[in-house]
Scaffold this active site. Structure first.
Site, PDB file in Angstrom:
ATOM      1  N   TYR A 105      -5.265   5.702   1.112  1.00 43.48           N
ATOM      2  CA  TYR A 105      -5.354   4.311   0.678  1.00 43.48           C
ATOM      3  C   TYR A 105      -5.776   4.276  -0.784  1.00 43.48           C
ATOM      4  O   TYR A 105      -6.637   5.051  -1.203  1.00 43.48           O
ATOM      5  CB  TYR A 105      -6.398   3.567   1.531  1.00 43.48           C
ATOM      6  CG  TYR A 105      -6.710   2.179   1.034  1.00 43.48           C
ATOM      7  CD1 TYR A 105      -6.038   1.071   1.552  1.00 43.48           C
ATOM      8  CD2 TYR A 105      -7.670   1.961   0.033  1.00 43.48           C
ATOM      9  CE1 TYR A 105      -6.316  -0.213   1.081  1.00 43.48           C
ATOM     10  CE2 TYR A 105      -7.946   0.687  -0.438  1.00 43.48           C
ATOM     11  CZ  TYR A 105      -7.265  -0.398   0.093  1.00 43.48           C
ATOM     12  OH  TYR A 105      -7.529  -1.656  -0.371  1.00 43.48           O
ATOM     13  N   GLU A 157      -2.407  -2.927  -4.185  1.00 40.51           N
ATOM     14  CA  GLU A 157      -2.881  -2.093  -3.081  1.00 40.51           C
ATOM     15  C   GLU A 157      -1.743  -1.266  -2.487  1.00 40.51           C
ATOM     16  O   GLU A 157      -0.649  -1.778  -2.274  1.00 40.51           O
ATOM     17  CB  GLU A 157      -3.489  -2.996  -1.994  1.00 40.51           C
ATOM     18  CG  GLU A 157      -4.060  -2.228  -0.813  1.00 40.51           C
ATOM     19  CD  GLU A 157      -4.509  -3.157   0.316  1.00 40.51           C
ATOM     20  OE1 GLU A 157      -5.716  -3.332   0.496  1.00 40.51           O
ATOM     21  OE2 GLU A 157      -3.637  -3.727   1.006  1.00 40.51           O
TER      22      GLU A 157
END
Ligand code: GDP
Ligand code: MN
Length: 382
Positions: free
Chosen positions: A101, A189
């Protein structure tokens, strides 16, 4: 403005962030044609502006044209958390070794940007933050300093990414910073950021939110407009130039000033009501503005009662009251209205409002009493 995954990936590409080759498709036929061009296996992905598409069945691997057809058929028109799928993104499937991530966003409380990286990617990051906060490496970024490669290397190491992924991930993180910073994002993101079995690191998903305040210096953002899935209430409010945010409740709210509008939402909650919206009518609160505000709230089918909370400063009470009376003459309002009018010339204003039949409009002297009455009316009419 939130972008679809495919738009986010197009935006990433401008800053050199590697993604898989892919194409959009709006029909089953087009999906199969694009998949044939890309070469199998491919991933068929629902394009909706909501997370958790994978879990909802909106992301499927296809080994051949027949499977691509089946998945496209199943996913187009699918409802994912209230968002209907009208468009697909077809991309060449990746061989995943690891899912990580990475993101940049604004940490308002720290008044700095925040970089987050985790070796636990592919899953809901909010869940990782709740159950295993140590698994997320965080680093604040001062916009004056920027985000050099050295900083990226430190975050990637702190997150415990696999050795093989660290250098390419650090390089990608610097590109993601450039995208966030120069590209004027509120959020950039990547979840998952993957390490492939042949040792490459790239973005498998893209969640990009552009800062609308910077739109003036990005004429190229025009290409993203029109694909927005906007709340119809917010759309109407925007057309009428009102500061409006749609919420889920039954008590429609109109107040003058953003601070008062927020407090009004809080007080309605406090007395057991549920605000249907935030609406700041601004300083003037004249008849035209009031009519516009009432029209927007009246168009919300969930609204059962309306609370108008006005504190007269420069705007005088009788002007506001005349505005409300005039607005009621212009718009047929379905819900009963409770008004709290205070400040300059409030008494004169209340006298004017007393002419309106009580089943249409009631006055209360304080904010809390008015909130109670509005919440009560909303409950009675549920
Ligand atoms: P989200 O569920 O909306 O976040 O959609 P993602 O784009 O993140 O995809 C969800 C999951 O699908 C990923 O975490 C992967 O596990 C899987 N996935 C997506 N693309 C591929 C791919 O190219 N190959 C493989 N093997 N899995 C993929
Ligand atoms: Mn994802």
């Amino acid at each position: 403005m939130d972008l679809f995954e495919y738009q986010g990936k197009q935006y990433f590409a401008r800053f050199g962030i590697p993604t898989s080759p892919g194409a959009v498709a709006d029909s089953v036929e087009e999906a199969v044609a694009k998949a044939d061009e890309l070469g199998y296996p491919v991933v068929v992905k629902a394009q909706v502006k909501v997370g958790g598409r994978g879990k909802a069945g909106g992301v499927k691997l296809a080994a051949n044209a027949e499977e691509a057809r089946q998945h496209a058929q199943a996913i187009l028109g699918m409802d994912i958390k209230g968002h209907v799928v009208h468009r697909l993104w077809i991309e060449r499937a990746s061989d995943i070794a690891k899912e990580y991530y990475a993101s940049f966003t604004l940490d308002r409380s720290a008044k700095l940007h925040l970089c987050m990286v985790s070796a636990k990617g592919g899953v809901d990051i909010e869940e990782v933050a709740a159950t295993d906060p140590g698994a997320i490496a965080r680093r604040h970024v001062d916009p004056v300093d920027g985000f050099p490669l050295e900083a990226a290397r430190e975050v990637v190491a702190a997150a415990g990414l696999d050795e093989a992924a660290r250098e390419p991930a650090a390089a990608l993180l610097v590109q993601l910073w450039d995208c966030y910073d120069q590209g004027d994002c509120d959020l950039a993101e990547i979840n998952p950021l993957i390490l492939t079995t042949d040792g490459r690191v790239h973005a498998l998903d893209a969640k990009v939110s552009l800062d609308d305040n910077a739109a003036f210096r990005h004429p190229e953002w025009a290409e993203f407009a029109g694909t927005e899935t906007e709340d119809p209430r917010e759309k109407l409010a925007k057309e009428k130039g009102l500061q409006y945010v749609g919420l889920d409740g039954e008590v429609g709210i109109i107040a003058n000033g953003a601070g008062l509008a927020m407090s009004t939402c809080d007080v309605v909650e406090q007395v057991g009501g549920k605000p249907a919206n935030f609406l700041d009518i601004g300083g003037g609160a004249n008849a035209a503005q009031m009519a516009n505000a009432l029209e927007v709230i009246n168009a919300d089918p969930k609204v059962r009662a309306i609370f108008i909370n006005i504190f007269g400063g420069i705007t005088r009470g009788e002007e506001v009251a005349n505005g409300i009376v005039e607005a009621l003459g212009r718009v047929e309002i379905a819900s009963p209205i409770v008004v709290r009018l205070d400040g300059t010339n409030a008494e004169e204003g209340r006298r004017i409002l007393a002419q309106v039949p009580p089943e249409r409009l009631e006055s209360r002297p304080t904010m809390i009493e008015a909130a109670r009455r509005a919440a009560e009316l909303a409950r009675q009419r549920a």
